[in-house]
Design a protein around this motif. Structure first.
Motif, short mmCIF file in Angstrom:
data_model
loop_
_atom_site.label_atom_id
_atom_site.label_comp_id
_atom_site.label_asym_id
_atom_site.label_seq_id
_atom_site.Cartn_x
_atom_site.Cartn_y
_atom_site.Cartn_z
N TYR A 1 -4.51 6.31 4.71
CA TYR A 1 -5.16 5.04 5.04
C TYR A 1 -6.59 5.26 5.50
O TYR A 1 -7.48 4.43 5.23
N THR B 1 0.82 -1.20 0.00
CA THR B 1 0.00 0.00 0.00
C THR B 1 0.86 1.25 0.00
O THR B 1 0.61 2.21 -0.75
N TYR C 1 -7.37 -2.41 0.93
CA TYR C 1 -6.16 -3.10 1.38
C TYR C 1 -6.50 -4.22 2.35
O TYR C 1 -7.56 -4.22 3.00
N GLU D 1 -10.39 1.69 2.03
CA GLU D 1 -11.22 0.65 2.64
C GLU D 1 -10.36 -0.53 3.08
O GLU D 1 -9.57 -1.06 2.30
N LEU D 2 -10.50 -0.91 4.34
CA LEU D 2 -9.89 -2.14 4.84
C LEU D 2 -10.78 -3.30 4.41
O LEU D 2 -11.90 -3.45 4.90
N THR E 1 -8.85 -8.40 7.47
CA THR E 1 -7.72 -8.58 8.38
C THR E 1 -7.24 -10.03 8.33
O THR E 1 -6.50 -10.47 9.21
N MET F 1 -4.92 -6.33 5.61
CA MET F 1 -3.93 -6.12 6.66
C MET F 1 -4.11 -7.17 7.77
O MET F 1 -4.94 -7.01 8.65
#
Length: 333
Positions: A95, A62, A77, A99-100, A103, A79
């Motif tokens: 960040y 990223t 991303y 959008e996450l 996980t 993570m």
């Protein structure tokens, strides 16, 4: 794997793909019809239409896009929880606008569900035969992929061996060409080279290089850094030497006996995972077999952030911090 096989041509497979919507049928544009730039994916030349919906894995991927000004090209991303929180990142503001996606570890379903047209990750650091997500598989789905050059050391069929920091510069150059920002990439690379040169120039010419043990994890057998990962380059630039830097590998298991034999003057702790850096330090201090090691005896530890230890822009921050720390150590006898 047969290197002569043109796996990359799988991008044409989506030419006739139809997406059903509530208002009827919409034909997705054929990426093969758009202008392409041929760039190496490890040692394999691949034609890349310009991506617009990129999924990135971990901060190293990223961050490389963010420093090139490509936040708008990031779909989201991934993570894993062992990573430091992005709120501690120097790019935290950027960040916050991304959008996450997960996980969890990178997987095919996640990438397809996100509608990705590109995935940026590393070989065995995101991409994995065992988990069924490889560049070859994504080619067949019409999804482009880019691999960190540093991880290409043992990529089947198209290996590429480049010193870790040169691999970072190579990635920025290649990504700059893929996303149409080559001038920006050149500027970033030039600034990083200048910062690294300043660290190297600050190393006293007449001073012996202390040997350093890089401790990643492990109890029965420690996991440490070989020649093909950033900490080895960062230590060299800083004026020190990785005691296992002569091992032609990335991250690998060693033995406590080998650590003792090499008598490190200092220890670098890679800060990530379920145990804090302080817990790792206390563990090393408690090992009876290490009590005669100079690093333990003299209590010389440096904590290296995880994202300064993996391939990414924060390697340069790590080199500067390590340089200042190494210069602060008493001369080795």
């Amino acid at each position: 794997m047969n290197p002569s096989r043109h796996r990359r041509l799988g991008v044409t497979a989506i030419a006739g793909l139809v997406l059903l919507t509530g208002c009827g049928a919409q034909v997705r544009e054929d990426p093969a019809a758009a202008p392409s730039t041929v760039v190496e994916r490890c040692a394999e030349p691949v034609p890349y239409p310009r991506p617009a919906r990129t999924v990135t894995y971990e901060a190293g991927s990223t961050d490389k896009l963010l420093v090139l000004g490509l936040a708008d090209a990031i779909r989201g991303y991934v993570m894993p929880p062992a990573n430091p929180p992005v709120t501690e990142s120097p790019y935290a503001d950027q960040y916050a606008r991304l959008e996450l996606l997960s996980t969890d570890l990178l997987n095919r379903e996640l990438v397809v569900d996100a509608g990705a047209d590109m995935v940026v990750a590393g070989w065995r650091s995101g991409f994995s035969d065992e988990r069924g997500i490889t560049p070859e598989l994504l080619d067949g789905l019409g999804i482009q992929s880019f691999m960190h050059t540093e991880t290409c050391f043992n990529y089947p069929g198209f290996p590429e061996q480049v010193p870790p920091l040169e691999a970072l510069y190579s990635d920025l150059d290649r990504l700059g060409r893929i996303y149409g920002v080559p001038d920006r990439a050149r500027d970033v690379i030039a600034s990083y080279r200048a910062r690294v040169a300043a660290v190297e120039q600050a190393v006293p010419a007449d001073r012996a290089r202390p040997g350093v043990f890089v401790y990643d994890s492990g109890t029965d057998r420690p996991r440490s850094a070989g020649s093909q990962v950033p900490p080895t380059d960062l230590l060299r630039i800083a004026g020190a030497e990785n005691i296992f830097g002569d091992t032609p590998s990335r991250w690998n298991e060693v033995t406590w006996e080998a650590v003792v034999d090499r008598q490190p003057q200092a220890i670098v702790i890679v800060d990530y995972g379920d145990r804090s850096a302080e817990e790792k330090i206390q563990f090393l201090r408690s090992l009876p077999q290490l009590q005669g090691v100079p690093a333990i005896r003299d209590d010389r530890f440096f904590v290296l952030d995880y994202n300064e230890a993996i391939s990414g822009p924060r390697n340069i921050d790590g080199a500067e911090k390590l340089g200042a720390w190494v210069r602060s150590l008493p001369p080795t006898s």
